[in-house]
Write a protein that holds these residues in place. Sequence first.
Motif, PDB file in Angstrom:
ATOM      1  N   THR A 102      29.121  58.556  31.492  1.00 44.47           N
ATOM      2  CA  THR A 102      29.702  57.775  32.714  1.00 44.47           C
ATOM      3  C   THR A 102      30.331  58.675  33.832  1.00 44.47           C
ATOM      4  O   THR A 102      30.493  59.913  33.461  1.00 44.47           O
ATOM      5  N   THR A 103      30.496  58.135  34.930  1.00 37.08           N
ATOM      6  CA  THR A 103      30.959  58.894  35.948  1.00 37.08           C
ATOM      7  C   THR A 103      32.440  58.695  36.069  1.00 37.08           C
ATOM      8  O   THR A 103      33.041  57.509  35.617  1.00 37.08           O
ATOM      9  N   GLY A 104      32.958  59.495  36.913  1.00 37.93           N
ATOM     10  CA  GLY A 104      34.586  59.241  37.213  1.00 37.93           C
ATOM     11  C   GLY A 104      35.602  59.675  35.991  1.00 37.93           C
ATOM     12  O   GLY A 104      34.758  60.315  35.053  1.00 37.93           O
ATOM     13  N   ASP A 139      40.184  58.193  39.757  1.00 38.74           N
ATOM     14  CA  ASP A 139      38.967  57.798  39.619  1.00 38.74           C
ATOM     15  C   ASP A 139      38.186  59.209  40.001  1.00 38.74           C
ATOM     16  O   ASP A 139      37.271  59.591  38.963  1.00 38.74           O
ATOM     17  N   THR A 140      38.647  59.984  41.020  1.00 40.82           N
ATOM     18  CA  THR A 140      38.183  61.435  41.201  1.00 40.82           C
ATOM     19  C   THR A 140      39.367  61.974  41.991  1.00 40.82           C
ATOM     20  O   THR A 140      40.212  61.552  42.230  1.00 40.82           O
ATOM     21  N   VAL A 141      39.223  63.461  41.680  1.00 44.28           N
ATOM     22  CA  VAL A 141      40.550  64.296  42.305  1.00 44.28           C
ATOM     23  C   VAL A 141      40.371  64.101  43.541  1.00 44.28           C
ATOM     24  O   VAL A 141      39.498  64.535  44.313  1.00 44.28           O
ATOM     25  N   PRO A 142      41.512  63.841  44.263  1.00 46.60           N
ATOM     26  CA  PRO A 142      41.637  63.851  45.633  1.00 46.60           C
ATOM     27  C   PRO A 142      41.851  65.349  46.173  1.00 46.60           C
ATOM     28  O   PRO A 142      42.961  65.584  46.758  1.00 46.60           O
ATOM     29  N   GLY A 143      40.848  66.175  46.230  1.00 45.06           N
ATOM     30  CA  GLY A 143      41.070  67.474  46.960  1.00 45.06           C
ATOM     31  C   GLY A 143      40.282  68.407  46.202  1.00 45.06           C
ATOM     32  O   GLY A 143      39.573  68.340  45.071  1.00 45.06           O
ATOM     33  N   ALA A 156      28.419  62.715  38.497  1.00 42.02           N
ATOM     34  CA  ALA A 156      27.114  62.111  37.871  1.00 42.02           C
ATOM     35  C   ALA A 156      27.279  61.983  36.377  1.00 42.02           C
ATOM     36  O   ALA A 156      28.008  62.721  35.847  1.00 42.02           O
ATOM     37  N   ARG A 157      26.334  61.211  35.901  1.00 41.16           N
ATOM     38  CA  ARG A 157      26.388  60.708  34.621  1.00 41.16           C
ATOM     39  C   ARG A 157      26.018  61.837  33.693  1.00 41.16           C
ATOM     40  O   ARG A 157      26.702  61.960  32.500  1.00 41.16           O
TER      41      ARG A 157
END
Length: 604
Positions: free
Chosen positions: A223-225, A190-194, A215-216
């Motif tokens: 969309t986010t993510g 969903d988001t990059v871990p680092g 942010a959208r």
Amino acid sequence: MLLQRLVDYARANNVGQAFHKEREFTWRLELSSTGAAPELVGIREPNARGKLAGQRHVTPAVTRTVGVAAQLGADDVQYVLGWGDEKTKPTRVAQCHEEFVALISRWAQCSPEDPVAEVVRKFYASGGVSRLIRPEAIGAKEGVLIAVDGIPVIKQDSLVRFWADEVAARKGGGTSGVCLVCGNVGVLLDTVPGNISKRLVPGAANNAALVSVNARVFGYALTTGLEHTPICFFCGDAMNAALTHLLSGPHTFGLQQQDSAMTWWTLGKPPEDFFQVMPDRPDPDAVGRVLAQLRNGRLARADQTAQTATPDRFCSVSLGGNSSRIVIRDWIDQPLQDILFNLARWYDDHQTCTLWDDEPVSYGLYQLALATGRWDKDRVRYFPLDAKGADRPEHIQRDLQRTSLRAVPLPPSVLHHVLHRIATDGRIDGPRAALLRLALRRHPDKEIAMPAELDDTNHDPAYVLGRVFAVYEKIQYNANRSPRSGGNGNNSDSGENGKAESQSLNAGFGDRFYAGAITNPRPAMIAGERLAKAWLSKIRRRPGGTGAGLVYVFNTELSELLDRIGDIPARFNPAQQAQFVLGYHHQRAHDAAQRRKPKTGTDA
């Protein structure tokens, strides 16, 4: 393609530990399995420059921007100890510490076989933080490393396994799909871990993310993510680990006060001398060998029409920072042979003569970038890269890198800037002449075949007028020097500063007219013609008739040059200005070379 190359690099070189990154720690929380009192110890120590700095460790880490997100086993003071400072809000500090303690508890519960995890859990459960003595002036965002019996807990296998599961729970979007990078089906982020440490990214205000849609306004369809940028867990971590490893390695080049840093790597076996001719630190002997191959036709571009494309590739990325995001300013992925060919052409296009060398000289990127700044007449050097008011373009490093690796023209702004600095400083030397020659030979409108040394067949008015200006300077210098100093018709005491230097002159011809002549040569040529009569008359009156031969030489030289010019232009465009400066520089370098030659017989 950039993300794919980074992931491939990480896998090929076994780079990094999953969902970890390096950071600095200034404190160490010492716990004991035998019941000894906990202790907070400062771990700053002198670095290579003698300044105190914290220790660097690779610890569990995920990207956090504005939200609260605890790291495991090592984190900021506000997370590990719950201590704030004047810049933090008490409610947020309490939330950070509460989440860190909860993370420790979950690790201990999931690892009953690991006594170290239980020691750390009991420390927090028993209110161990309250028994610590708080050092003065400790900051809320200073790093704290937890250790049990002298061994950091980040080295525990149970912690590494638990952390991988924790990251998956935090960063996973709960869906599986085809990864955009590796092409395999896996659990998607969903988001990059680092993220990348801000110390490695010029211009970054915080640790920076390579891929971020938080942010959208940044996302597809508002969309986010990473729903529309599918990246699996291992690719997301590998690309950050690879980029951090590359930016921290020896093949990274970044100058102070510049907007980017460039890092590069190769796939396959590089050609001979490839590493030695990279523009950041070239070896003169290697440059000479590569130029010889270019000039005898043995060096050419890779055959792009071949059925089997070469797997040997060159990859480089130039990047900067914008707040917490990485800005990719340039990305290159080309055959190694093409890059070597481009580099050879770059050295061939900017090689130039100097007042001191018998052969044309090639320069590294650092020397060329330095020469775009102001000249410090008091210290007789260019202003350092980090000096205020150096008037050096913040993108000059990137411009020179693109020109050398991509074989593209210099941006017109670089030519304008160098000409401005030459006129303002009154200085033209080897590196600046090299930049002008490179700009002319790769002029975007019409390439100008400017040689590295004096071209007596060049009848372009701008080039010839530059030579005439140098001759006028030479005549004035000889008219004002002592006959006992061994006058030989050359300005032997002039440095590479564009002005004749003589003890008897307060302001020479170059001091008065050089800056203006670069853009409008007519006033300087009219004044030079008038003043030269007086200078030559002074030389002719030397005792014993010793000046008559010198006057004849000067008159002949001037006549041959002036006969090549019709009407003197009243205004030069930038390309003509560059030719004027190079004509002036080539004439002076030629005179200096003639002076170095041994004189025998009638020449003496």
